[in-house]
Structures are given as C-alpha cells and as structure tokens.
Design an enzyme around this catalytic site. Structure first.
Site, PDB file in Angstrom:
ATOM      1  CG  HIS A 272      12.118 -48.281 -22.762  1.00 53.34           C
ATOM      2  ND1 HIS A 272      13.152 -49.123 -23.093  1.00 53.34           N
ATOM      3  CD2 HIS A 272      11.673 -48.713 -21.557  1.00 53.34           C
ATOM      4  CE1 HIS A 272      13.318 -50.027 -22.139  1.00 53.34           C
ATOM      5  NE2 HIS A 272      12.435 -49.795 -21.181  1.00 53.34           N
ATOM      6  CD  GLU A 273       9.143 -46.755 -19.258  1.00 56.57           C
ATOM      7  OE1 GLU A 273       8.387 -47.696 -18.906  1.00 56.57           O
ATOM      8  OE2 GLU A 273      10.361 -46.748 -18.986  1.00 56.57           O
ATOM      9  CD  GLU A 302      13.977 -53.431 -20.599  1.00 59.00           C
ATOM     10  OE1 GLU A 302      12.926 -53.308 -19.934  1.00 59.00           O
ATOM     11  OE2 GLU A 302      14.743 -52.484 -20.824  1.00 59.00           O
TER      12      GLU A 302
HETATM   13 ZN    ZN Z   1      12.144 -51.189 -19.592  1.00 61.67          ZN
END
Ligand code: ZN
Length: 508
Positions: A272-273, A302
């Site tokens: 995710h990061e 995001e």
């Molecule tokens: Zn995020």
C-alpha cells in the site's frame, strides 16, 4: 505578449521559484524530523522535537504567505503564466495561487488556535481511547468543531460549509458530488454484502500461524523491488502506523509494521505505502522544490496505493507468481495450503467494527458512516455528546454489529482529534478511482494479467507514470480521470469488480 513583459516575467518567475524552493526546503526538513520521530527518535526528545517542528513549519508558512509572494503572483497572473494554463509555468502559478489564497483566508489567530487545540485534543483522544470514555474527549472535540466551522466560513463556500473542508484534501470536489456517488454506492453495495454473508465462509486460519518477522521483511523487500519502488531514492523502515513521506522526488520513504501472527498485515501495508511512494517517485523531476511536486488529491493518491495493494496485490495472477516462493520461505505455515486457498483467504469478507482492519468490500461502509456523521456535525444536526449513540446506531444499521466500547466505536480513528474533517471520503474516492484506472490500464496494456502472473510490472508502472504520476499537481484529479479513462468519477467499475471477484469466491 509584448517584448518588454517577457524578461520581467522570467525574472518574476525565477523569484517565485526561488521563494517556493526555500519554502519547500523548510517543509522537507520538517518532514525529515517527523519521519525520524515516527521511526528512530528516543521518547525523551518529544518536547524538543515539537519545538523544532513548530519553528520550521512557522518559517515555511510565513515565507509562503508573505506579501512578496502576493506581489509576484499578481505580476505573473495575466501574463503567459496564467493565460496558458497547460504549461508547467502556468500550472505552477495557478496551483501556488490556489494554496496562497486558501492559506491567507484563514486568520493567523485561527491557525494558531487550531494548532494548539489539536495538540491538546490528540493527547485527550489517546487517553479517552485508552480508558474507553468518550466523555473526556467531548469538550475538546466541541472546541475543534467550533474552530473548524469558523475555518470553513473564513475560507468561504457556495453551497455547503463541508465543501471548504473537503477542498483541502480533494480540490474541486463538492459535497453534493460525494453524496451522489456514495448514495449510489451504498444502495448497491449493501445487497452485495448480504449476498456474500449468505455464502459459505472462507477459511483463513493459516494466515494466523507464525510467520517469522525477518523472513516477512525480506519477502516484502523483494516484492517492492519487483513492482518498481526505487531503493536508490527511498527506503523502508518500521513504525507503529505505516506511512509514506517525501523529502524530495529523489527521496520518498515508506514504513510498515509486521505482525508475526498475521502475514497480510505487514505485507499489504508495505505494498500500500509503496503504491503511494511510486506516485511520488514518478513526479516530473522538473517540479521538485515547487508545490507541483505532490499528489494532486488524496483521492488520486489513495487510488495509487489501493491499485497496487488490492487490484494487483490481492489478485489471483499475482499469487500465481508469488505463492510458490512464499510457501518455500514459510514451509511450516503453508505446506498444507495451495494457491487457491491462499487467494481466497486473503479476500475473506466479514463485517467488522474497526476500519483499518476491514476487508476491501466492507471498508467503504466504514467511510460512508463517517462521512454522514461529519456532515451532521458540521450542519449541527447532532451534538458531540450524542455522538457515541449515533455512531453505534449507524454501525448496527450498516454493518449489523454493535460496538462493545467507544474505543472500538467512535474513538477508533485519530482524524477528528486533529480536526481533519473532510479527509475520510477520500479513502472511498480512492477505492473507486483505483478500479476505474485499473480497468483502463487493462484496456491499454496488452496482456496485463499475464504480465502480473509473470511478476512483471514495468508496463503497468510506465502506464501509471504517463497518465497519473508525472503530472504531480499540474493536472487536477478530475482532469486525470477524464483524460485517462474518458469518464468522471463513478462507483460502477468498482461495483462490477466486486461482483465479479467475490461472486466467484462466495458463489453468487
Ligand atoms: Zn493510503
């Protein structure tokens, strides 16, 4: 353009860039200090570090909002800088002016009051969550809410005070648009969640077996290298809450946290990061040390993390490639598991109380609940003392679960303790955008699925670089979605993705 204006414009542009470069250096230095605070700083340094950060942030703010910035922006407006908005110079003037107007509209005493109240409220929130008592946080939240409404009024809005707050995180997006998209999403998501609940539940017990930490770490690093995270221009460390931070386009850091008894926690936090970091590493280097060197909105940001985490990382082709290797390095945990079991376990859906532990499908219900409550708070439709009851009622309505405590209910998220009203919706906007963008990538990149199944991600990354990353803030979220996918924000592609993927897993 007259021959005389051109040289002065170039001088003005250079002066503006110098000024913005200094602001950026101060902010980047503050970011290094914040990163250090979350990773290596000894606890004893907390007060000294708060002072250092406050000094750097104040200097950056003063320099940015100074009269000289206004003079330069005024002189550059109306010249080629503004009339040709498609050039990097034009985008720089437009984005800088936007930030400048916004920051200048908020009176400095209000900025100071918000900073001070937030610092106190965060402490109070931690205590309240620990002792499970919303009451001790309520007076802080009331003051923050009052200051937030003042801030919205200072910034100004046409339709709804929430517009002014949302605009900080998702520039240009209106409350009315979010309401429309979320309304549509909710109406069609709730029946899907019920259909999933009727199917036979997936076993994920083996994900909770012991997974040795250093092996998790090495496996994660190898995947990060494969997806294209550049370790020459970044590094990964451990922190309590995973995050991405940028000191320059040539230095974008990520953190993760590992859970020895639940493999997905650390692995997907890393991925995710890394999705966030690939975005920041991919911005046009020409934009460095300017306001353009950032994500264009939290929703788009995001969308990048969710695309890598979910669309790629929780897909079957991805694990067709990586599962054999994972089983080799974790023979005790996985020797009796096959790739199909593993894929299904990673995608198990179950309504839950805690947002950050939620699965991909029910996650957006957590966000819609928070968005509805934020609107009620800003509109004055609910008071702070009523909040726990309102929260619990909504949780029961949308998730069928009643929190056993405020700590697992209204007090679970940090956001309101630093007055970040308007932030939550961007998580769901990002989920929806990730499906729209990934659909388009599948259309534009031949054999993308086969490439992922072969552990090859260069073409997908190139596609993202070209359409999203390199533009930084020079293109708005709306422009990126339109120019890349040919359509505006929509819930339909994400809903179709859910129907297809989980229809197969849960057989409906
Ligand atoms: Zn995020």
């Amino acid at each position: 353009m007259s021959g005389q204006r051109q040289p002065r414009m170039n001088d003005d542009l250079k002066a503006l860039r110098d000024r913005l470069g200094t602001v950026s250096d101060l902010s980047s230095a503050a970011n290094v200090l914040s990163w250090d605070q979350e990773t290596y700083m000894p606890d004893g340094a907390t007060a000294a570090r708060a002072q250092q950060l406050a000094t750097l942030r104040r200097l950056a703010h003063e320099l940015f909002t100074a009269e000289e910035t206004a003079v330069l922006l005024d002189r550059l407006s109306g010249t080629a800088g503004q009339s040709d908005d498609t050039t990097p110079e034009g985008a720089l003037v437009r984005v800088t002016r936007r930030d400048f107007e916004r920051e200048r509209r908020i009176p400095s005493n209000l900025v100071a009051a918000l900073a001070q109240e937030s610092a106190l409220a965060q402490q109070a929130w931690k205590k309240a969550r620990h002792s499970n008592a919303h009451g001790s946080f309520a007076s802080h939240l009331e003051r923050l809410l009052d200051l937030t409404v003042q801030k919205a009024e200072a910034i100004g809005f046409d339709e709804h005070p929430y517009d002014a707050l949302l605009d900080e995180y998702e520039p240009g997006m209106r409350t009315r648009e979010v309401k429309a998209v979320f309304g549509d999403l909710r109406e069609r998501l709730v029946p899907l969640v019920s259909q999933i609940a009727e199917g036979s539940q997936v076993d994920d017990g083996f994900l909770h077996r012991p997974y040795e930490r250093s092996t998790q770490w090495e496996f994660g690093l190898a995947v990060l290298r494969d997806v294209g995270y550049d370790f020459e221009r970044g590094r990964q460390d451990v922190s309590a809450h995973p995050f991405t931070t940028s000191f320059a386009i040539s230095d974008v850091r990520i953190t993760t946290r590992l859970d020895e008894n639940f493999f997905p926690a650390g692995f997907f936090a890393s991925l995710h990061e890394a999705g966030h970091a690939l975005y920041e590493q991919g911005i046009d280097p020409e934009f460095d040390r300017t306001p353009l060197a950032d994500g264009t909105s939290l929703g788009i940001h995001e969308s990048q993390s969710r695309l890598w985490e979910n669309m790629v990382g929780r897909s079957r082709p991805f694990w067709d490639h990586y599962f054999p290797r994972l089983r080799t390095v974790f023979p005790d945990a996985l020797s009796d598991v096959d790739v199909e079991d593993f894929y299904r376990a990673l995608n198990r859906v179950e309504p839950s109380l805690i947002r950050v532990e939620a699965d991909e499908v029910t996650y957006n219900l957590h966000i819609m609940l928070r968005f509805e409550i934020e609107l009620l708070l800003i509109e004055g439709g609910v008071s702070v003392p009523e909040l726990p009851d309102v929260w619990n009622a909504k949780m029961e309505e949308c998730m069928g679960l009643l929190p056993d405590s405020d700590a697992h209910g209204v007090l679970q998220d940090v956001h309101w303790s630093f007055a970040a009203f308007g932030y939550f919706p961007t998580y769901t906007l990002g989920n929806l955008m990730s499906a729209q963008l990934f659909n388009q990538a599948q259309h534009d990149v031949p054999n993308l699925t086969a490439q992922i199944a072969g552990g090859r991600f260069e073409e997908l990354l190139r596609w993202l670089r070209r359409n999203v990353h390199r533009h930084g803030r020079a293109r708005s979220a709306h422009e990126i979605m339109e120019s890349t996918t040919g359509s505006t924000l929509s819930a339909e592609p994400w809903l179709a993705y859910v129907r297809e993927k989980w229809g197969e897993i849960y057989d409906f």
